[in-house]
Design a protein around this motif. Structure first.
Motif, PDB file in Angstrom:
ATOM      1  N   VAL A 177      38.061  17.745 -55.944  1.00  0.00           N
ATOM      2  CA  VAL A 177      38.895  16.688 -56.516  1.00  0.00           C
ATOM      3  C   VAL A 177      38.237  16.124 -57.773  1.00  0.00           C
ATOM      4  CG1 VAL A 177      39.820  14.372 -56.139  1.00  0.00           C
ATOM      5  CG2 VAL A 177      40.014  16.086 -54.339  1.00  0.00           C
ATOM      6  N   LYS A 178      36.936  15.946 -57.729  1.00  0.00           N
ATOM      7  CA  LYS A 178      36.224  15.434 -58.904  1.00  0.00           C
ATOM      8  C   LYS A 178      36.303  16.433 -60.057  1.00  0.00           C
ATOM      9  CE  LYS A 178      32.957  12.387 -56.523  1.00  0.00           C
ATOM     10  NZ  LYS A 178      31.526  12.080 -56.257  1.00  0.00           N
ATOM     11  N   GLY A 179      36.286  17.717 -59.731  1.00  0.00           N
ATOM     12  CA  GLY A 179      36.456  18.723 -60.783  1.00  0.00           C
ATOM     13  C   GLY A 179      37.816  18.623 -61.439  1.00  0.00           C
ATOM     14  N   ALA A 180      38.858  18.348 -60.629  1.00  0.00           N
ATOM     15  CA  ALA A 180      40.199  18.179 -61.186  1.00  0.00           C
ATOM     16  C   ALA A 180      40.280  16.927 -62.053  1.00  0.00           C
ATOM     17  CB  ALA A 180      41.219  18.104 -60.044  1.00  0.00           C
ATOM     18  N   ILE A 181      39.584  15.867 -61.640  1.00  0.00           N
ATOM     19  CA  ILE A 181      39.555  14.648 -62.465  1.00  0.00           C
ATOM     20  C   ILE A 181      38.939  14.957 -63.818  1.00  0.00           C
ATOM     21  CG2 ILE A 181      38.544  12.344 -62.689  1.00  0.00           C
ATOM     22  CD1 ILE A 181      38.707  12.110 -59.630  1.00  0.00           C
ATOM     23  N   ALA A 182      37.848  15.708 -63.815  1.00  0.00           N
ATOM     24  CA  ALA A 182      37.148  16.033 -65.069  1.00  0.00           C
ATOM     25  C   ALA A 182      38.032  16.833 -66.022  1.00  0.00           C
ATOM     26  CB  ALA A 182      35.868  16.801 -64.763  1.00  0.00           C
ATOM     27  N   ARG A 183      38.998  17.596 -65.481  1.00  0.00           N
ATOM     28  CA  ARG A 183      39.847  18.473 -66.314  1.00  0.00           C
ATOM     29  C   ARG A 183      41.213  17.869 -66.607  1.00  0.00           C
ATOM     30  NH1 ARG A 183      37.942  21.886 -62.309  1.00  0.00           N
ATOM     31  NH2 ARG A 183      40.006  21.891 -61.315  1.00  0.00           N
ATOM     32  N   ARG A 184      41.482  16.659 -66.158  1.00  0.00           N
ATOM     33  CA  ARG A 184      42.857  16.168 -66.197  1.00  0.00           C
ATOM     34  C   ARG A 184      43.371  15.868 -67.598  1.00  0.00           C
ATOM     35  NH1 ARG A 184      41.948  10.328 -63.246  1.00  0.00           N
ATOM     36  NH2 ARG A 184      41.348   9.106 -65.079  1.00  0.00           N
ATOM     37  N   ASN A 185      42.498  15.803 -68.582  1.00  0.00           N
ATOM     38  CA  ASN A 185      42.947  15.574 -69.960  1.00  0.00           C
ATOM     39  C   ASN A 185      42.975  16.847 -70.795  1.00  0.00           C
ATOM     40  OD1 ASN A 185      43.346  12.836 -69.553  1.00  0.00           O
ATOM     41  ND2 ASN A 185      41.295  12.262 -70.235  1.00  0.00           N
ATOM     42  N   ASP A 186      42.871  18.000 -70.139  1.00  0.00           N
ATOM     43  CA  ASP A 186      42.844  19.270 -70.878  1.00  0.00           C
ATOM     44  C   ASP A 186      44.222  19.668 -71.403  1.00  0.00           C
ATOM     45  OD1 ASP A 186      40.187  19.340 -70.272  1.00  0.00           O
ATOM     46  OD2 ASP A 186      40.295  21.004 -68.842  1.00  0.00           O
ATOM     47  N   ASP A 187      45.271  19.271 -70.713  1.00  0.00           N
ATOM     48  CA  ASP A 187      46.635  19.689 -71.073  1.00  0.00           C
ATOM     49  C   ASP A 187      47.421  18.467 -71.540  1.00  0.00           C
ATOM     50  OD1 ASP A 187      49.378  20.382 -71.057  1.00  0.00           O
ATOM     51  OD2 ASP A 187      49.018  21.957 -69.580  1.00  0.00           O
ATOM     52  N   THR A 211      43.837   9.219 -59.001  1.00  0.00           N
ATOM     53  CA  THR A 211      42.563   9.338 -58.299  1.00  0.00           C
ATOM     54  C   THR A 211      41.422   9.255 -59.305  1.00  0.00           C
ATOM     55  OG1 THR A 211      43.636  10.790 -56.687  1.00  0.00           O
ATOM     56  CG2 THR A 211      41.228  10.777 -56.717  1.00  0.00           C
ATOM     57  N   GLU A 212      40.412   8.458 -59.006  1.00  0.00           N
ATOM     58  CA  GLU A 212      39.250   8.316 -59.882  1.00  0.00           C
ATOM     59  C   GLU A 212      37.976   8.670 -59.128  1.00  0.00           C
ATOM     60  OE1 GLU A 212      39.732   7.870 -62.897  1.00  0.00           O
ATOM     61  OE2 GLU A 212      41.608   6.769 -63.167  1.00  0.00           O
ATOM     62  N   TYR A 213      36.906   8.908 -59.879  1.00  0.00           N
ATOM     63  CA  TYR A 213      35.623   9.197 -59.244  1.00  0.00           C
ATOM     64  C   TYR A 213      35.256   8.117 -58.228  1.00  0.00           C
ATOM     65  CZ  TYR A 213      34.771  12.649 -62.965  1.00  0.00           C
ATOM     66  OH  TYR A 213      34.845  13.718 -63.824  1.00  0.00           O
ATOM     67  N   THR A 484      40.433   7.751 -71.431  1.00  0.00           N
ATOM     68  CA  THR A 484      39.038   8.057 -71.106  1.00  0.00           C
ATOM     69  C   THR A 484      38.855   7.991 -69.587  1.00  0.00           C
ATOM     70  OG1 THR A 484      38.312   7.075 -73.186  1.00  0.00           O
ATOM     71  CG2 THR A 484      36.637   7.385 -71.490  1.00  0.00           C
ATOM     72  N   ILE A 485      38.166   8.958 -69.042  1.00  0.00           N
ATOM     73  CA  ILE A 485      37.966   9.021 -67.593  1.00  0.00           C
ATOM     74  C   ILE A 485      36.787   8.124 -67.214  1.00  0.00           C
ATOM     75  CG2 ILE A 485      37.430  10.527 -65.643  1.00  0.00           C
ATOM     76  CD1 ILE A 485      38.628  12.836 -67.346  1.00  0.00           C
ATOM     77  N   PRO A 486      37.032   7.132 -66.350  1.00  0.00           N
ATOM     78  CA  PRO A 486      35.929   6.236 -65.956  1.00  0.00           C
ATOM     79  C   PRO A 486      34.823   7.001 -65.243  1.00  0.00           C
ATOM     80  CG  PRO A 486      38.057   5.331 -65.301  1.00  0.00           C
ATOM     81  CD  PRO A 486      38.303   6.736 -65.733  1.00  0.00           C
TER      82      PRO A 486
END
Length: 494
Positions: A177-187, A211-213, A484-486
């Protein structure tokens, strides 16, 4: 030399036979070609009446609702359970709990089988058992060969009733899930979809929050166990099974594996989160300097499927969309502003959906694209649709109706979903009749009643510098959105 001549003759003979076959098969005669009609002149027989396959519905003493639909075409059996649970009932401080519970419920093993044992038994039989929890419902499913259904259904029942939520599998799920959070601004389209829901429902709404870290870090194994205990009970569940089985034997199997599962005596109807528009207008911008085009969404809060005007609104969708639709003809074909463009009244079963229009365009055409969308939304309110537009929209909708019943599993899934949300079993047929009865006046009436051009929320994800003319041509104030991802918040030491 003899071989060359023989080979050449053989080749000529083969070609002659092939040509003769083509002429016979496709009838390329002068009479046949003269009789060919232009595509618009073709006439087709009316679609046959659609009838539901035979099925059985009954309720166990513990409250479990069961649907059985036999289908002996292939030696396969599949089943799905719908459970009254969902992320909209998880705590705001632990967003992501429902989804992670749905994952680890299957991957974490049961009290009788470890994760590896479960996987091995299923792989040996080319079978599957899966679980997931979405926004408004949880589901568990199985697929098996007919000869293996007893074994696989037993594992399916174990996963439903006795998951252990192994800690190592929880840790793995949280990492993913954290990996998906890290990539959520790619598209950029994903950014647009996510942020637009926040603008419509509000960033704290269960229908829009992310969902956040930090929320993932707070989730413990005990949370998963409690979530399962709160929601997974037979009297909060609908089970549907379709495939190659004997109904009498299947009833006995279901009773043996699930009949002694105790109901929840304290079950109450779960309250739904309240929904109100977070914004009733405005222009918003997510600046992404690396982009060469803009992803654009405009819209406002919408409605539900049980609205009496749903059929007319769906015909309205047909007028706006697709090849030959107004948006395609004007924004794409005539103005050349986008490869794809759409506008959809998109309802939900038990809470308001969204009216949403949008597409992608060049950075320097962004403002023109938004104005073109606005103009078409206003035009469908003021300019009556033609008889041709009405016929096209209704025929497209009615002709696609058959695809709702491509196989028994699809039909059974629809019946279960209607019961889950409290809709009548014949809801789709009522909708079909309402579409047939829709008039041009109905379409214009619902366009005027439900579309709100003055309350459109506009979101642009693109390169702010390259967007010329600037978005201030659309509104004096353009509100920036920070995506920006917190950073992850470290857990306090115990």
């Amino acid at each position: 030399m003899f071989k060359k001549v023989t080979t050449g003759k053989r080749l000529i003979y083969v070609l002659m036979v092939a040509c003769a076959f083509l002429l016979v098969t496709f009838n390329f005669s002068p009479v046949a070609t003269a009789a060919a009609k232009y595509y618009a002149e073709l006439q087709f027989a009316p679609l046959p009446e659609i009838k539901l396959p035979q099925y059985e519905r009954y309720v166990l003493r513990n409250g479990l609702v069961v649907y059985l639909m036999e289908d002996h075409e292939l030696p396969l059996v599949s089943g799905t359970a719908l459970i009254r649970a969902g992320s909209r009932w998880e705590g705001s401080d632990k967003v992501g709990l429902a989804g992670i519970t749905g994952t680890v419920m299957r991957t974490g093993g049961t009290t009788k089988h470890s994760p590896d044992q479960l996987n091995e038994i299923l792989e040996q039989r080319a079978a599957a058992v899966e679980t997931s929890i979405g926004e408004a419902a949880a589901s568990a499913s199985f697929d098996a060969l007919s000869e293996d259904v007893e074994t696989v259904f037993g594992l399916f029942a174990e996963v439903l009733r006795e998951p252990v939520f192994a800690q190592e599998q929880l840790d793995l799920a949280k990492t993913k899930v954290k990996g998906a959070i890290a990539r959520r601004n790619d598209d950029p389209d994903d950014i647009a979809s996510r942020e637009f829901r926040k603008l419509i429902y509000g960033k704290e709404s269960p229908y829009a929050r992310t969902t956040e870290y930090a929320t993932v870090d707070r989730i413990t194994r005990e949370d998963l166990v409690n979530f399962h205990q709160d929601f997974f009970h037979p009297n909060q569940m609908i089970l549907g099974i379709v495939g190659d089985f004997d109904a009498k034997k299947m009833r006995s199997l279901i009773q043996a594996k699930l009949g002694d599962w105790r109901r929840n005596p304290r079950m109450i109807k779960l309250p739904l989160p309240e929904v109100s528009p977070a914004n009733t207008g405005g222009v918003f911008m997510v600046n992404q300097p690396q982009l060469t085009q803009s992803s654009i969404l405009v819209g406002h809060l919408g409605g539900r499927f049980d609205n009496p005007d749903y059929a007319a609104l769906d015909v309205l969708n047909g007028v706006l969309n697709g090849f030959g639709g107004r948006l395609f003809n004007e924004v794409r074909s005539r103005q050349g502003l986008a490869y794809s463009v759409y506008g959809i009244w998109s309802p939900r079963f038990d809470y308001p959906g969204i009216f949403i229009a949008g597409g992608q365009t060049r950075s320097d055409a962004t403002v023109q694209f938004v104005k073109a969308l606005q103009a078409e939304i206003q035009r469908i309110q003021t300019q009556p649709i033609t008889a041709q537009e009405l016929a096209y929209a209704k025929e497209s909708t009615l002709n696609s109706f058959v695809f709702n019943f491509q196989d028994p599993a699809q039909t059974l899934s629809r019946l279960m979903r209607y019961e889950y949300y409290g809709y009548p079993a014949d809801f789709l047929f009522r909708y079909q009749k309402a579409v047939s009865a829709t008039t041009a006046a109905d379409v214009q009436r619902v366009a005027k009643q439900y579309l709100k051009p003055d309350n459109l929320v506009t979101l642009v994800v693109g390169n702010q510098t390259a967007i010329q003319p600037p978005l201030t041509q659309l509104a004096a104030q353009v509100t920036p959105i920070d995506v920006t991802i917190p950073n992850s918040q470290p857990q306090a030491k115990k």
